[in-house]
Structure formats: structure tokens, C-alpha cells
Design a protein around this motif. Structure first.
Motif, short mmCIF file in Angstrom:
data_model
loop_
_atom_site.label_atom_id
_atom_site.label_comp_id
_atom_site.label_asym_id
_atom_site.label_seq_id
_atom_site.Cartn_x
_atom_site.Cartn_y
_atom_site.Cartn_z
N THR A 40 0.83 -1.20 0.00
CA THR A 40 0.00 0.00 0.00
C THR A 40 0.87 1.25 0.00
N MET A 41 0.23 2.38 -0.30
CA MET A 41 0.87 3.70 -0.24
C MET A 41 0.29 4.44 0.96
N THR A 42 1.14 4.76 1.92
CA THR A 42 0.70 5.46 3.13
C THR A 42 1.41 6.79 3.23
N GLY A 43 0.66 7.84 3.51
CA GLY A 43 1.21 9.18 3.64
C GLY A 43 1.37 9.58 5.09
N LEU A 44 2.52 10.15 5.41
CA LEU A 44 2.81 10.67 6.74
C LEU A 44 2.75 12.19 6.64
N THR A 197 5.78 -1.65 -0.84
CA THR A 197 5.08 -0.88 0.19
C THR A 197 5.76 0.48 0.29
N LEU A 198 4.96 1.54 0.29
CA LEU A 198 5.50 2.91 0.30
C LEU A 198 5.00 3.67 1.51
N LEU A 199 5.93 4.26 2.26
CA LEU A 199 5.61 5.21 3.32
C LEU A 199 6.33 6.50 2.99
N VAL A 200 5.58 7.59 2.80
CA VAL A 200 6.18 8.84 2.35
C VAL A 200 5.66 9.99 3.20
N SER A 201 6.57 10.86 3.63
CA SER A 201 6.15 12.07 4.33
C SER A 201 6.03 13.20 3.32
N THR A 202 5.10 14.10 3.56
CA THR A 202 4.92 15.21 2.63
C THR A 202 4.33 16.41 3.35
N ALA A 203 4.69 17.60 2.86
CA ALA A 203 4.10 18.85 3.35
C ALA A 203 3.01 19.34 2.40
N VAL A 214 -3.64 7.71 5.24
CA VAL A 214 -2.78 8.79 5.71
C VAL A 214 -2.72 8.75 7.23
N VAL A 215 -1.57 9.14 7.76
CA VAL A 215 -1.36 9.28 9.20
C VAL A 215 -0.99 10.73 9.45
N ILE A 216 -1.75 11.42 10.29
CA ILE A 216 -1.48 12.82 10.61
C ILE A 216 -0.70 12.89 11.92
N LEU A 217 0.50 13.49 11.85
CA LEU A 217 1.32 13.69 13.04
C LEU A 217 1.30 15.16 13.43
N TYR A 218 1.28 15.41 14.73
CA TYR A 218 1.36 16.79 15.22
C TYR A 218 2.03 16.77 16.59
N GLU A 219 3.14 17.51 16.73
CA GLU A 219 3.90 17.57 17.97
C GLU A 219 4.23 16.18 18.49
N GLY A 220 4.60 15.29 17.56
CA GLY A 220 5.04 13.96 17.93
C GLY A 220 3.94 12.95 18.19
N LYS A 221 2.69 13.36 18.12
CA LYS A 221 1.57 12.47 18.38
C LYS A 221 0.78 12.19 17.10
N VAL A 222 0.13 11.03 17.07
CA VAL A 222 -0.78 10.72 15.96
C VAL A 222 -2.09 11.45 16.21
#
Length: 592
Positions: A40-44, A197-203, A214-222
Motif C-alpha cells: 500500500t501507499m501510506t502518507g505521513l 510498500t510505500l511510506l512517504v512524508s509530505t508537506a 494517511v497518518v497525521i502527526l502533530y507535535e510527535g503524536k498521531v
């Protein structure tokens, strides 16, 4: 059924990673748990400083977790790192390239690292070079490639050993929309055809729709995770387009951003897009009557901003006014003067040997105008900026700053009128915030009490006071951006040159940045900006689009969009128009 679900390639449970800093211990990752399914393709996705890069470095085996459980392809990276690293392709933010090696030599280097047999390399390289359109450039130094080509070479290098897991850290940052589109075609094909399998971070929030999850991170937390359509569903009915007669979108946006019940406000054509806490429009102040509001379909950025909510937005944004920074005497809104030109460029040309980086360029920038200079990587934008700032001499043509010829004898006086913020921010990474500001204010002739007061003033204005003793190189990207803008504004310039100032910066920092820039323009400061964010180009009063050093189009954002209208695309976006213009002017024989 559970048996039908793909097994996880990555499993994270309660992962914690801390770092010491001058501000105390920072929890870069704070109890992070999620899975990435095989194939799968997952976005961080998350703001600058959310912990995305730290997480990818742990998964790549570069860092270890302080606590928690990490399983990658069934391996424990703490005890089985050598076996695991043969199964992973990793591309850091800087592409992981050696710029003094050729394209072929970079591929060979990465093959050596991963133990790819020499007899298999030609077979493996052929499809990689074909899909990245790099086959004709095998002998070219990586340092001589455009940003988009470097990006594609970085991906090719991470795939030389055909890894089942690919980790990419913001691979599309700082590249034009055409290159971004091409990269995603390559990655999508790799995942779908090779079961990678792809894990990619993006702005880039608009890239979220490309992911399975997609996984949303903020201040180190999910902060949240799920399918993009699930997250979009949460914000449907909460998004409106608001217009107020006689109010420009740049004036209306900060006014709406402070209204209770509005979580986000961002300027668009002829109005402002808002995200509300409830599925209805909150009461607006009386001075905005009469107004028009229209429900609109949500974008992923709306869902992202809703997740962050008002508390986080207020934490990052303040009600600063550039009047505090020395522009009190300048004109406020309505101060734009279309009869006065701050910058005049006529038939500007710059050659390097036989190569024309800028070719017969002509346009002007009005006093108090925000003017956007757009183009693919290598179009000549940065070369133009370097000539404007006096760092590079034109080969021919005319260049006037506030009526003064840049090539004249008063260059030092002309430079006093300019504030220049380069792509890499031109900061001294080993110096602290205060030391950087001391250096730049000294360069513009400030000294003694006046200099000390000015530094304290801009540190407070830009929220840098808590970081004043921290090295610039250790600051989160958004704060490095603030420091670079502070340095560019320290001497109160009348013209501001911004070369891709928000590249890689998250939506929160971009909103804060553009509100500051808009307020400066209202006070008569002229702004010339380059950007690869088409949504940001909508902030500009006028745009010029360049390719191969030449001017392709000039006009307002609405005028540029109309250039791409067709029966198939009756209502084109600015990105549609940008890609259309570049494709229409693509030289024969070059890869698109």
C-alpha cells in the motif's frame, strides 16, 4: 474479514523518541502507534517539527527509539538491522545523492551499498532510467541536474536493489508541479506493479488523495489516521467560500481568521475559504455585512486544519502588525500604486557560456504589489533574483530598482532598498538566532542601541525570543523561515525578494507567512516571489510564468487560468494552467 487484510509491513506501538535542546527535552515522537499494510501507499502528513523525519529515520535504522515496539517486514530493527536494511529503500530529504558523481556513478554507488551483483545492474538500471526519463543523462553530474531530475534520480537510487519497502522523506519538496506529477506516476506504478510498500512524508496536502491511508502527526503524536475519503467526510459541510463587497481576499482573510467558530481561513479568488468548527456558518462581525457565503467541497487541507483545531492555530499565529516593524509611515490598505513601478525589467538576458539562463525577459512590479514569478525547476527564476539583488550581472538588458539602474554607481544604496530571502534562507547554521540577526543588521549599517533595540523588536515580532540562544541549524524549518524573513526585513526595505520562501513548510507556517507578507504590501512594500505552491500563487496580484529563461505568460491569476480553458477543463485551476503552458512550450526532443 480480518484474514483478507494485507499483513503489516510496518507495525509501531507506543514509540517514543526524545532529543535534548536548549529549551529542554523535546519529545519528537510521543507514544506513536500505527500500521502500514503490505503493498500500500501510506502518507505521513504533519506540520514542520511534527516528528515525520525522526520516525522515518527510526524505520530506516539511522536512529533508535527510546521505548516502544517497532517491527518492519517482520524484523526487529534493534537486533536485526543488517538483514533489515537490505529490504529497505530510503530517500532522505536531500535525495541522498553525491553531486560530484554522475547519474550512472550514483546508481553504482547505491548498488555497491546494497550488494547488487555487477552482472544484474544493467538489467535493473534499464527500467529505472526509462521510467525516470534519465537514460540520456547517464554521464551528467548529479550536481548539474535540475531539482526535478535530482528528485527522480534519488528515487531510482533507492530502488536499485528492488526493496519491498520504500521510505521517502518529503520527496517532492521544492520542485515544480510537472515534476511532482511525474514522480507520483513513477511511485504509483512501482507500488501497483511491483507490490512495493510505500511510506512517504509530505508537506503538500493535495498529495493526500494519492495514498491508500494517511497518518497525521502533530507535535510527535498521531492526530488521526484513515483513508483520505474518510477524513474528508469528517469536514464535509464545514467548508464555505465567503465574499464581502469592497474587501479584498488578503484583507478579509485575517479578519475572518479571528472569528470564533472559524478554525481556518485562507484567501482564494474573490473571497476567502473558511473551515468551521460546526456544520454551519458562525455569526460574522457587523462590519462584514453584507456578505455572501457558499458551501464548497472540502479538500484534504481543510480536514488537516480541522484536526489541528483552533488551539493549535492560535499557538502558531499571532495578531502581529507590520506597523510594529517600522512601516507605520507607509500607506495602509489601498496603498498600492499601479502608476509607480518599484522594479522595471526590460530585455534582461543572462548567459553562461552558450547557455541562456534568462532570455530577453521583460516585466515590471508596481509599488505595493505582490508579483509571482513561476516556472519549472531551471526556468531562470533564481538567476533573475540574483541579478535583481546585485549578486549577478546581466549579460544585457535593463534593470531598474525604484528608478535606479542596478548597474549604476549607486549599487550599495539600491541594495539598502532590497530585502532578499533565498531558497536556502542564507542563514549561518552554527550561529544563534541573535547572532544571525546581529550579523545581518550590521551588514545594513545598524549598530549600538539602535541595533540592539531592532533585534529585540524583530525577535519578539516573529516569536523568536524563546529561541534566541539556539543555533539556526537546529531550529525547526518553520522557525528557520521566520528567522530568514526577519533578517530580510531588519533594515525596513521597500522591496522584498522571496525565492521559494515556503518550500517544505507546513500549512500553518505558510498561512502565518502570507498574512505578514500581505500586511507589508498594504503598507507599500513591493514583493516579488517565486513559489511551487499554486495555491500560494493565488495570493499574488499578477503572475509571470517562465520556461527555459523566457516569459510564457503575464497577467492576474484569473487571466492565467483562462489560458487553459477548454471543453474538457471548463474551470481550470492555476496548476492546470501552469502545466498546460509548460507542455505547450516544451521543446521538441526533451522529456516532459
Amino acid at each position: 474479514m480480518a484474514a483478507d487484510r494485507p499483513s503489516p509491513s510496518i507495525s509501531l506501538r507506543n514509540v517514543v523518541r526524545t532529543f535534548p535542546s536548549p529549551r529542554g527535552v523535546v519529545r519528537a515522537l510521543d507514544d506513536v502507534s500505527f500500521d502500514v499494510a503490505e503493498g500500500t501507499m501510506t502518507g505521513l502528513i504533519g506540520p514542520d517539527g511534527a516528528g515525520k523525519t525522526t520516525l522515518l529515520r527510526i524505520l530506516a535504522g539511522i536512529l533508535g527509539a527510546d521505548s516502544g515496539n517497532v517491527r518492519i517486514l517482520g524484523y526487529d530493527p534493534a537486533t536485526e538491522a543488517p538483514a533489515l536494511q537490505r529490504q529497505i529503500g530510503y530517500m532522505p530529504q536531500k535525495f541522498g545523492l553525491y553531486e560530484d558523481l554522475t547519474v550512472s556513478e550514483n546508481l553504482d554507488f547505491h548498488s555497491d551499498l546494497h550488494g547488487v551483483p555487477a552482472e544484474r545492474r544493467k538489467e535493473l538500471y534499464r527500467p529505472l532510467l526509462s521510467m525516470t526519463a534519465l537514460a540520456p543523462f547517464g554521464s551528467r553530474l548529479a550536481g548539474k541536474l535540475s531539482g526535478g531530475m535530482k528528485q527522480k534520480l534519488g528515487v531510482a537510487c533507492s530502488l536499485v536493489h528492488a526493496p519491498p519497502l520504500l521510505l521517502l522523506d518529503e520527496p517532492t519538496v521544492g520542485v515544480d508541479p510537472v515534476s511532482r506529477r511525474e514522480l507520483w506516476e513513477i511511485l504509483t506504478a512501482q507500488v501497483r506493479n511491483k507490490n512495493t510498500t510505500l511510506l512517504v512524508s509530505t508537506a503538500y496536502m493535495d498529495e493526500a488523495s494519492r495514498f491508500d491511508r494517511v497518518v497525521i502527526l502533530y507535535e510527535g503524536k498521531v492526530l488521526g489516521e484513515g483513508r483520505p475519503d474518510e477524513l474528508l467526510g469528517e469536514v464535509r459541510g464545514h467548508v464555505f467560500h465567503v465574499t464581502v463587497p469592497s474587501w479584498s481576499s488578503r484583507k478579509l482573510e485575517p479578519r475572518l481568521a479571528g472569528v470564533p467558530g472559524i478554525l481556518d481561513a485562507v484567501g482564494e479568488e474573490n473571497g476567502v475559504r473558511i473551515v468551521t468548527s460546526n456544520p454551519s456558518l458562525p455569526s460574522l462581525p457587523e462590519d462584514l455585512a453584507p456578505f455572501t457565503s457558499t458551501p464548497v467541497e472540502p479538500r484534504f487541507e481543510d480536514a488537516f486544519m480541522q484536526r489541528l483545531g483552533r488551539a493549535s492555530l492560535e499557538k502558531r499565529t499571532s495578531s502581529r502588525s507590520p506597523g510594529q516593524l517600522g512601516w507605520e509611515s507607509k500607506r495602509a490598505e489601498g496603498g498600492r500604486d499601479d502608476q509607480t513601478d518599484s522594479i522595471v525589467i526590460r530585455n534582461l538576458t543572462r548567459t553562461f557560456g552558450s547557455f541562456k539562463a534568462v532570455d530577453d525577459l521583460t516585466f515590471n512590479v508596481h509599488r505595493g504589489e505582490i508579483f509571482g514569478l513561476l516556472g519549472a525547476n531551471g526556468a531562470g527564476k533564481t538567476t533573475t533574483f540574483r541579478m535583481l539583488s546585485g549578486l549577478l550581472l546581466p549579460t544585457s538588458g535593463e534593470l531598474l530598482i525604484d528608478g535606479q539602474n542596478v548597474l549604476g554607481s549607486e549599487v550599495s544604496k539600491i541594495r539598502q532598498r532590497l530585502g532578499y530571502m533565498s531558497q536556502k534562507f542564507s542563514l549561518y547554521s552554527q550561529l544563534t538566532v541573535t547572532q544571525n540577526l546581529t550579523f545581518f543588521t550590521s551588514a545594513y549599517g545598524l549598530s549600538g542601541k539602535r541595533q540592539k533595540d531592532r533585534i529585540a523588536e524583530i525577535e519578539e515580532y516573529f516569536g523568536l525570543t524563546p529561541y534566541r540562544q539556539e543555533s539556526a541549524g537546529l531550529l525547526p524549518l518553520g522557525f528557520r523561515q521566520r528567522l530568514a524573513l526577519a533578517a530580510a526585513l531588519a533594515h525596513e526595505p521597500s522591496i522584498l525578494l522571496l525565492d521559494e520562501p515556503t518550500s517544505g513548510v507546513d500549512p500553518l507556517a505558510r498561512r502565518e507567512f502570507w498574512r505578514t507578507i500581505s500586511q507589508l504590501s498594504f503598507r507599500g512594500v513591493s514583493v516579488l516571489v517565486t513559489t511551487h505552491f499554486m495555491t500560494e500563487a493565488e495570493y499574488c496580484d499578477r503572475l509571470a510564468i517562465m520556461a527555459q529563461g523566457k516569459l510564457l505568460a503575464l497577467g492576474t491569476p484569473a487571466e492565467i487560468r483562462r489560458r487553459a480553458q477548454s471543453p474538457d477543463i471548463p474551470d481550470p485551476s492555476l496548476e492546470d494552467a501552469f502545466i498546460f503552458l509548460l507542455e505547450q512550450n516544451q521543446p521538441a526532443g526533451l522529456p516532459s
